[in-house]
Design an enzyme around this catalytic site. Structure first.
Site, PDB file in Angstrom:
ATOM      1  N   GLU A   1     -33.410  24.669 -28.180  1.00 35.32           N
ATOM      2  CA  GLU A   1     -34.202  23.501 -28.572  1.00 35.32           C
ATOM      3  C   GLU A   1     -33.394  22.207 -28.492  1.00 35.32           C
ATOM      4  O   GLU A   1     -32.275  22.116 -28.996  1.00 35.32           O
ATOM      5  CB  GLU A   1     -34.745  23.678 -29.994  1.00 35.32           C
ATOM      6  CG  GLU A   1     -35.678  22.548 -30.408  1.00 35.32           C
ATOM      7  CD  GLU A   1     -36.379  22.808 -31.730  1.00 35.32           C
ATOM      8  OE1 GLU A   1     -36.767  21.835 -32.394  1.00 35.32           O
ATOM      9  OE2 GLU A   1     -36.542  23.982 -32.093  1.00 35.32           O
TER      10      GLU A   1
ATOM     11  N   ASP B   1     -28.073  39.406 -36.931  1.00 36.54           N
ATOM     12  CA  ASP B   1     -29.503  39.665 -36.767  1.00 36.54           C
ATOM     13  C   ASP B   1     -30.313  38.508 -37.350  1.00 36.54           C
ATOM     14  O   ASP B   1     -30.561  38.453 -38.554  1.00 36.54           O
ATOM     15  CB  ASP B   1     -29.858  40.981 -37.469  1.00 36.54           C
ATOM     16  CG  ASP B   1     -31.291  41.408 -37.238  1.00 36.54           C
ATOM     17  OD1 ASP B   1     -32.098  40.587 -36.754  1.00 36.54           O
ATOM     18  OD2 ASP B   1     -31.624  42.564 -37.562  1.00 36.54           O
TER      19      ASP B   1
ATOM     20  N   HIS C   1     -35.589  13.075 -31.070  1.00 34.53           N
ATOM     21  CA  HIS C   1     -35.877  14.365 -30.440  1.00 34.53           C
ATOM     22  C   HIS C   1     -36.280  14.182 -28.981  1.00 34.53           C
ATOM     23  O   HIS C   1     -35.808  14.904 -28.094  1.00 34.53           O
ATOM     24  CB  HIS C   1     -36.993  15.073 -31.207  1.00 34.53           C
ATOM     25  CG  HIS C   1     -37.404  16.373 -30.595  1.00 34.53           C
ATOM     26  ND1 HIS C   1     -36.637  17.514 -30.687  1.00 34.53           N
ATOM     27  CD2 HIS C   1     -38.497  16.704 -29.864  1.00 34.53           C
ATOM     28  CE1 HIS C   1     -37.243  18.499 -30.048  1.00 34.53           C
ATOM     29  NE2 HIS C   1     -38.367  18.030 -29.538  1.00 34.53           N
TER      30      HIS C   1
END
Length: 437
Positions: free
Chosen positions: A85, A295, A392
């Site tokens: 991202e 995990d 962003h």
């Protein structure tokens, strides 16, 4: 017409791709080339990746980046992050640098115990079952002694076991609720092995217990499995500074802190906001968990369950102003390991742990929690100042240019142009069309 295939797992990698190409990707001439170009040219390394899981066709790569300047408990770290991202690593790095000049992050581990349960059904007298459990509890611990010997040498092992009556939730349902300490390993295999041995011993002892009648001897073991909800394996991360050091974007420190705290209060009160708020925290957490071979699915499940511990989904992070000081913190459950599993197998995971100066599991818990807090600070700061899209979308610009198949020269021109202009997909598309015409 597509038909069932038998023996797929026995096919070679090339044969699997051939079947896939003919059956599902017949109209995609590039599919075979794309799948094979991501094979590692080092055959031994490719084989290692293929042995991580089943029916492997190729490798799915994620960017492996670095966020420097994290001052945690007066020690400086550069933190590896595996994430696709845009803006996540940039935001974490910016927050790290901001807080490094204000005393850095403080982190502490509040607990490290993990949970596993044997779930079983019993329809007899509850008092008889309690007496039976008290009698055989030492035998249950003795049964796992060969499994726990090495873990106990490292200071871990089975810490406690309780019989829990859950019949008010489900008729006949009971559990052996077991607490474990697994030190620097995540401990899933160790815990599950112990639980299965507990279950075998418990059932065998019930079948010969003299106080049970014939029906009561029929204890039915449903399953034996660890829990990824670890509310006693908790880490806390925090930052603080005087209000005067928070002045930003024309706001005084007092105004910035007031808006920041209000934004956190909204995330505490409103689940719709809390989910997105916590997703931002997980951007940082997951990226480090993934980079270090842990995990992330287990971590996600446990943390989101913890966010609902009061009966309503809420913010994981909190902020307050008191006596001229701004405080921002979070407490989260984290079951992580620095030995065993992929941490010892994946070459990049080993490098990631080396970058982090070979941390213990507790040290890694602190690092991961701090990264989540830094990510959250950067996101909320953007929301209450410029808005989330400005930063962003600037970082997302290269993705848009690649989607539009921009040349190197076009990328150079448009990157310069959008330094002073708002980025959106339509705006980039418009500018690239102008450039090409």
């Amino acid at each position: 017409m597509i038909t069932l295939i038998s023996g797929f797992s026995k096919l070679s990698k090339e044969e699997k791709i051939e079947w896939l190409s003919q059956t599902y990707l017949a109209n995609n001439k590039d599919a075979r080339e794309i799948l094979t170009q991501y094979w590692n040219p080092d055959s031994s390394l490719q084989q290692l990746h293929e042995e991580f899981t089943e029916n492997t066709l190729s490798n799915y790569y994620l960017p492996f980046g670095l966020a420097p300047n994290f001052l945690i408990n007066d020690r400086l770290y550069a933190i590896p992050m595996a994430i696709e991202e845009s803006s996540v690593i940039a935001a974490a790095s910016k927050a790290a640098k901001f807080w490094s000049k204000r005393g850095g992050f403080k982190a502490e581990v509040l607990g490290t115990q993990k949970i596993g349960q044997v779930h079983f059904m019993y329809t007899g007298d509850a008092k008889k079952l309690e007496d039976f459990f008290s009698k055989i509890k030492p035998k249950l611990f003795a049964a796992v002694a060969p499994l726990t010997k090495n873990m106990e040498k490292r200071g871990g092992g089975v810490m406690n076991m309780e019989l829990r009556n859950k019949t008010r939730l489900l008729a006949g349902y009971y559990q052996l609720h077991c607490t474990f300490e697994t030190k620097d390993s995540m401990g899933a295999n160790f815990i599950n092995s112990c639980l299965e041995r507990f279950a075998e011993t418990f059932k065998a002892e019930a079948e010969t217990h003299e106080a049970f009648d014939a029906a009561e001897k029929q204890v039915e073991i449903v399953m034996s499995i660890l829990s990824n909800y670890v509310p006693d394996c908790i880490v806390r991360a925090e930052v603080s500074c005087p209000l005067t050091e928070l002045a930003d974007h024309g706001m005084s420190g007092e105004d910035f802190a007031s808006k920041f705290v209000r934004a956190l209060k909204i995330a505490e009160a409103e689940p719709y906001r809390a989910v997105t708020h916590n997703k931002g925290i997980m951007n940082g957490i997951d990226a480090v968990v993934l980079a270090t071979g842990n995990d992330f699915r287990a971590v996600e499940a446990g943390i989101h369950a913890y966010a609902s511990k009061e009966g309503k989904y809420s913010s994981l992070s909190h902020a307050q102003v008191q006596d001229g000081q701004f405080r921002f913190w979070l407490e989260i459950p984290l079951a992580l390991g620095t030995v065993g599993g992929l941490t010892a197998l994946h070459p990049l995971s080993k490098i990631a742990l080396e970058i982090l100066q070979k941390p213990s599991a507790e040290e890694l818990m602190k690092i991961v929690a701090v990264t989540g807090l830094a990510q959250n600070f950067a996101a909320v700061k953007s929301l209450i100042t410029t808005g989330i899209q400005q930063g962003h979308m600037k970082m997302h610009l290269m993705n848009i240019l690649n989607q539009l198949q921009a040349t190197a020269q076009e990328k150079e021109v448009l990157t310069a142009y959008f330094k002073d202009h708002n980025v959106s997909h339509s705006a980039v598309e418009q500018q690239i069309e102008k450039l090409r015409s």
